[in-house]
Every structure is written in structure tokens, then in C-alpha cells.
Design an enzyme around this catalytic site. Structure first.
Site, PDB file in Angstrom:
ATOM      1  N   ASP A 204      38.215  74.717 -32.071  1.00 39.57           N
ATOM      2  CA  ASP A 204      38.411  75.755 -33.073  1.00 39.57           C
ATOM      3  C   ASP A 204      37.191  75.923 -33.983  1.00 39.57           C
ATOM      4  OD1 ASP A 204      40.458  77.446 -34.614  1.00 39.57           O
ATOM      5  OD2 ASP A 204      39.779  76.091 -36.196  1.00 39.57           O
ATOM      6  N   GLU A 262      33.366  60.764 -20.226  1.00 45.87           N
ATOM      7  CA  GLU A 262      33.851  59.397 -20.024  1.00 45.87           C
ATOM      8  C   GLU A 262      35.074  59.403 -19.110  1.00 45.87           C
ATOM      9  OE1 GLU A 262      34.839  58.033 -23.956  1.00 45.87           O
ATOM     10  OE2 GLU A 262      32.782  58.296 -24.665  1.00 45.87           O
TER      11      GLU A 262
HETATM   12  C1  GLC Z   1      40.158  79.872 -35.804  1.00 47.13           C
HETATM   13  C2  GLC Z   1      41.577  80.119 -35.358  1.00 47.13           C
HETATM   14  C3  GLC Z   1      42.302  80.808 -36.473  1.00 47.13           C
HETATM   15  C4  GLC Z   1      42.293  79.908 -37.690  1.00 47.13           C
HETATM   16  C5  GLC Z   1      40.863  79.532 -38.059  1.00 47.13           C
HETATM   17  C6  GLC Z   1      40.839  78.413 -39.054  1.00 47.13           C
HETATM   18  O1  GLC Z   1      39.465  81.056 -35.990  1.00 47.13           O
HETATM   19  O2  GLC Z   1      41.601  80.837 -34.158  1.00 47.13           O
HETATM   20  O3  GLC Z   1      43.615  81.137 -36.101  1.00 47.13           O
HETATM   21  O4  GLC Z   1      42.906  80.571 -38.760  1.00 47.13           O
HETATM   22  O5  GLC Z   1      40.135  79.077 -36.943  1.00 47.13           O
HETATM   23  O6  GLC Z   1      41.181  77.201 -38.446  1.00 47.13           O
END
Ligand code: GLC
Ligand code: CA
Length: 535
Positions: A204, A262
Site C-alpha cells: 500500500d 527467502e
Molecule cells: C492506499 C489505499 C487507500 C488508503 C490509502 C492509505 O492508497 O488504496 O484505500 O486509504 O492507501 O492507506
């Protein structure tokens, strides 16, 4: 490229499951892990995707619906428990499906014990795991950085007299990836899930992990109109030169890649970064192909929907891809408007043909296979924190429950009310109703996915755009050994005729007309907005 050197993830159609909205099994109105397990047959057989990306299911105060993690090694009771997770992995693997879990490295929840410790005193061991800074002499935040979700990216902490950094909500403090103890702890968190046999991570918001070490102010953005992004409101008033994307991120990606290696696998890293310049995007595969397996490519979400626009996007990416790098395409996700609403009816059917025939691994968003549209979410139904701050930016409309059947609550839940309202057309656009209708979206997706499975040219063949097409048509060829597949997409609202002097074959799929099986020789008539696959 051959079957033996082609890795599983290069052939895989990745299906994103927004867990809260996929299938509820205990009647609380929120989807859960057992719900996914229950639908494995649908995913692997009926639909025929290859890998599931499951959005965060970890303990979380849900300030950002799970993207604010308070424990990286457990399951939120709302979604089940570790045993439910293990059942999901076992059942998915038995059916030949891979499991990719969301991993949120840039920030934790403010309730994570690391942050509780970090904010308790300046001298504590984990103080430096987050980004704490003194105010400027006048007491204001250390620099002008903004939170994506609105306001300053700095939050004042009275107790220790410093600001902490949060690129998103103040409930999501940024971790300090320049601290080696923090990095090791995060790599161990990844190993925790790799030991439970996940096939990879969707990482993310990775561009935020490394900032300018001098923490300089961002310059202001003088050129709003030129931005390809959807307007993020006040956030777009700056150029984000210093609060994200520092080149030191490459070192972190290499370390993460080493963690993945790993394990037997390959186990993959699919990174979320919103970069629309293909030359900059491909840098994140790594110079030696030792960083992200796939930096997510969101180009199709933003591109002008014309033959020339889409062709340029694909050709530019193809030209930029270094040897050994494998493309991917995203057509929808939990942060963006649904494809069927953004593009319209016929266009979203041609978009499906495009997504599943380009060279690269497609990411498909749950419900898009039904042509699910943005749900109307009234102001008092808004749940997304971003939408609460800036209602026109709410992401709730694309996060509504999956429609399984025409029965109560679309078969999603036995509760009276699901956590978000259903999309208004669920009575027609649901799995059960579409299954027996050969003209439905679902039937189109099933034909596309079946063809893709059977066709090495579509899964791993070369790509070449043909200049033969008349205006507003995008025609391309996929080839593997002697197998040749042509894709022809008419972006105009008029019929078009294409000269295919050297082609003799048949129509394998039409996006919206009953002409499959028809033979093609010499020339091809395309209906308005039609997309065809010829074999
Ligand atoms: C990314 C995710 C989103 C979230 C953001 C903060 O963009 O896709 O949904 O709000 O990260 O974690
Ligand atoms: Ca539930």
C-alpha cells in the site's frame, strides 16, 4: 517467453476483493474471510480468475477501513480469526488460486502499540520508529507538507511537545523507514504471512515511505490543469516533490524483494504507486529486476477513452518496459470510480476486452464482472473518512456490497442493512441473474477469461499495434509461436470497417453482439463501440 519460463503471476488475472463488501457469513452486514472461502468455486471455476488480492483484514480501529493497522499479525474479529485465514489459504490453494494480502508499510494506526510507546516520551526506544519533529519558532508545523486526506500532514502532540507526520489521516502516523530496527520489524511482519503461505503482497501507498531527508517545503503547483490525477482538492495545490518518492525507496524495495526470495515461490510484490509517466514507472522494477515484481499501472483509469489515447498509453508502456519486466493493467479498484459508471455501458464492455487481452497481468475489481455501477451514497450514508472531509471525493460508491442474487440484500448478507447501501441496479446486476444470460457482463467476462486461459498468445505472446485500423479504431496483434490473435476495438459511435488483407479466421468474442464463431477474411465490420477478438 515460453510456458516453462513464464511465472504464475505473469499469467495471472488478479481479482481484488474489498473484504468488507464481498460476502458476509455471520449476519453483521460486513463481509468476512469465511465469505471469501465460501465463494472460492465462483472465483476459480465460474469466473476463472487466478489470484485474489484481499484488502486489509487486520485489527484496526477502522479510521480508514483497515488501512490503519493496529496489529500486523492478527485478524480483526469482524473478519474472522487466524484459523479462518488459514482455511481461506488452504481452500484457495486447493482450487489453484493464489492469495495476495494487502500490506500497509507506510503507516500504522495511532492505536498500534509501537505508536503508543513512541508518543509516550521522547526518550523511548521506539520514538524514532515514527517521524517526530520540533515546531518552527512560531509554533507552526515543521514544513508545509499536506495530508492526502486534507489539512497539514503534521499533528501536534501536547504530551511530548513535538509534531508527528501523517501522510494520510492523523490516525495513520507515518513509520520512519530510515530506522533499521523498524525495517527489520516490518520485514518480520511480512515473514509472518509468508510463513502462512501467502503468495505475495499488495504493498500500500509505497511512494510515501521515503521522503526528502532534508524535509524541504513542497513547491506550489502552478499548473493544475496539466495534472492527470483526479482532483484531490487542496492537496493538488502543491507539487509533491519532497513528501514522497525519494530515490532511497529503491533500497527498501530491494530489501523487501530479498525477504520474498527467502521463500519458495515466487512470492510477489505488487506495489501501489500512482505514477503515470511510463519511464518513471518502470524504474520500480529495479535496475536488475530486483525490486517490485509489478509496480501497479493505473494508466487505464485516467487515459482519455479514445483509440489514439489508449494506444499511446499501451505503446508508451511497451516501449519503456525493460527486458525482463512484466506489465500489468488496473481497470478499477477501491479508490476509484467504478468502470461501468466512469466509461458507460458499451465502453465498459470494450474496456473488459482490452483489459483481458493486453500483454500484462490484469487486475480486476470485484463486481466489475457484473458491470456493477457506483452506488448512490447519500450524505448521511458516507462512511469513507475522505468523503466525510470532502464529500465529492468519497470512495464509498465503488465499495458497496457484491450482488450475488436477486434475493434479499442481494445475497450478500442476512442482516437488514449491509454496512453500505447496495448499488441501485442489484436486482438485475447480480451473479445469479447474469449467469444464464449469454448477453450479460458476467457471460462476457467468463468467455474472455476462458479464452485467455486457452491462449498462450493472450497470456504471454508479443504485442504489436497495427496501423491498419481506420480512425477511432485500435487494432493490435498478440502472437506466440504460430498462434496469432487480433483484437479490434471501435471507440467511435459509428460502425467501422477494417482492412485485414492477410487475416483469415473467426470471431472468438464480441463485446456486445451475437456474432461469435463468424468467419473473417479480408475485411472486418465493427459495430459502434464494439470490441472483437479474432483467432
Ligand atoms: C492506499 C489505499 C487507500 C488508503 C490509502 C492509505 O492508497 O488504496 O484505500 O486509504 O492507501 O492507506
Ligand atoms: Ca460478517
Amino acid at each position: 517467453m515460453s510456458e516453462s519460463t513464464h511465472e504464475w503471476w505473469q499469467s495471472a488475472v488478479v481479482y481484488e476483493i474489498y473484504i468488507r463488501s464481498f460476502k458476509d457469513t455471520n449476519g453483521d452486514g460486513v463481509g468476512d474471510l469465511d465469505g471469501i472461502t465460501e465463494k472460492i468455486d465462483y472465483l476459480s471455476e465460474t469466473l476463472g480468475v487466478d489470484a485474489l488480492w484481499v484488502t486489509p483484514f487486520y485489527p484496526s480501529p477502522m479510521a480508514d477501513f483497515g488501512y490503519d493497522v493496529s496489529d500486523y499479525r492478527a485478524v480483526h474479529p469482524l473478519f474472522g480469526d487466524l484459523a479462518a485465514f488459514d482455511r481461506l489459504v488452504a481452500r484457495a490453494h486447493e482450487a489453484g488460486l493464489r492469495i495476495i494480502v494487502d500490506f500497509v508499510p507506510n503507516h500504522t494506526s495511532y492505536k498500534h502499540p509501537w505508536f503508543t510507546e513512541s508518543r509516550s516520551a521522547r526518550e523511548t526506544a521506539r520514538r524514532d520508529w515514527y517521524v517526530w519533529r520540533d515546531p518552527r519558532p512560531d509554533g507552526s508545523p515543521p514544513n508545509n507538507w499536506l495530508s492526502v486526506f486534507g489539512g497539514s500532514a503534521w499533528e501536534w502532540d501536547e504530551n511530548t511537545g513535538q509534531y508527528y507526520l501523517h501522510s494520510f489521516l492523523k490516525e495513520q502516523p507515518d513509520l520512519n523507514w530510515r530506522n533499521s530496527a523498524l525495517k527489520s520489524a516490518m520485514y518480520d511482519n511480512m515473514r509472518f504471512w509468508l510463513d502462512r503461505d501467502v503468495d505475495g503482497f499488495r504493498l500500500d501507498a509505497v511512494m510515501f515511505m521515503m521522503k526528502d531527508p532534508e524535509e524541504r517545503d513542497n513547491p506550489s503547483n502552478e499548473d493544475q490543469a496539466a495534472l492527470m490525477h483526479k482532483s484531490l482538492g487542496a492537496y493538488d495545490a502543491q507539487l509533491h516533490h519532497h513528501d514522497q518518492g525519494h530515490p532511497d525507496i529503491h533500497g527498501v524495495f530491494r530489501e523487501m524483494r530479498a525477504v520474498l526470495e527467502e521463500y519458495n515461490g515466487p512470492r510477489i510484490a505488487l506495489g501501489e504507486l500512482h505514477i503515470y509517466d511510463p519511464v518513471r514507472l518502470v524504474a520500480f522494477y529495479g535496475e536488475r529486476m530486483d525490486e517490485l515484481h509489478m509496480p501497479a499501472n493505473f494508466g487505464l483509469l485516467k487515459v482519455p477513452w479514445t483509440a489514439a489515447g489508449v494506444r499511446a498509453l499501451v505503446d508508451n508502456l511497451e516501449a519503456a518496459l525493460p527486458d525482463g519486466a512484466w506489465a500489468n493493467y488496473v481497470m478499477g479498484n477501491h479508490d476509484d470510480q467504478r468502470m461501468a459508471s466512469k466509461r458507460g455501458e458499451e465502453e465498459s464492455r470494450q474496456a473488459a476486452v482490452l483489459l483481458l487481452t493486453l500483454r500484462g497481468s490484469p487486475t480486476l475489481y470485484y463486481g466489475d464482472e457484473l458491470g456493477m455501477r457506483e452506488a448512490e451514497v447519500t450524505p448521511n450514508q458516507i462512511r469513507d473518512p475522505w468523503g466525510i472531509a470532502e464529500p465529492h471525493l468519497t470512495r464509498d460508491g465503488c465499495r458497496t456490497p457484491m450482488a450475488w442474487s436477486p434475493s434479499q440484500s442481494a445475497g450478500f448478507t442476512s442482516a437488514d442493512e449491509p454496512w453500505l447501501p447496495l448499488s441501485s441496479d442489484w436486482a438485475d446486476r447480480n451473479v445469479a441473474s447474469q449467469l444464464d444470460d449469454p448477453d450479460s457482463y458476467l457471460s462476457l467476462y467468463r468467455r474472455l477469461l476462458t479464452l485467455r486461459k486457452q491462449s498462450p498468445a493472450l497470456r504471454m505472446g508479443t504485442y504489436r499495434a497495427l496501423d491498419a485500423g481506420p480512425e477511432q479504431c485500435f487494432v493490435y496483434e498478440r502472437m506466440h509461436e504460430t498462434e496469432r490473435v487480433l483484437v479490434a476495438i471501435n471507440f467511435s459511435s459509428e460502425p467501422r470497417s477494417i482492412d485485414l488483407a492477410d487475416f483469415h479466421g473467426r470471431i472468438a468474442v464480441s463485446s456486445d453482439r451475437p456474432r461469435e464463431g463468424g468467419t473473417v477474411a479480408g475485411s472486418l465490420a465493427l459495430g459502434a463501440h464494439e470490441a472483437l477478438i479474432l483467432v
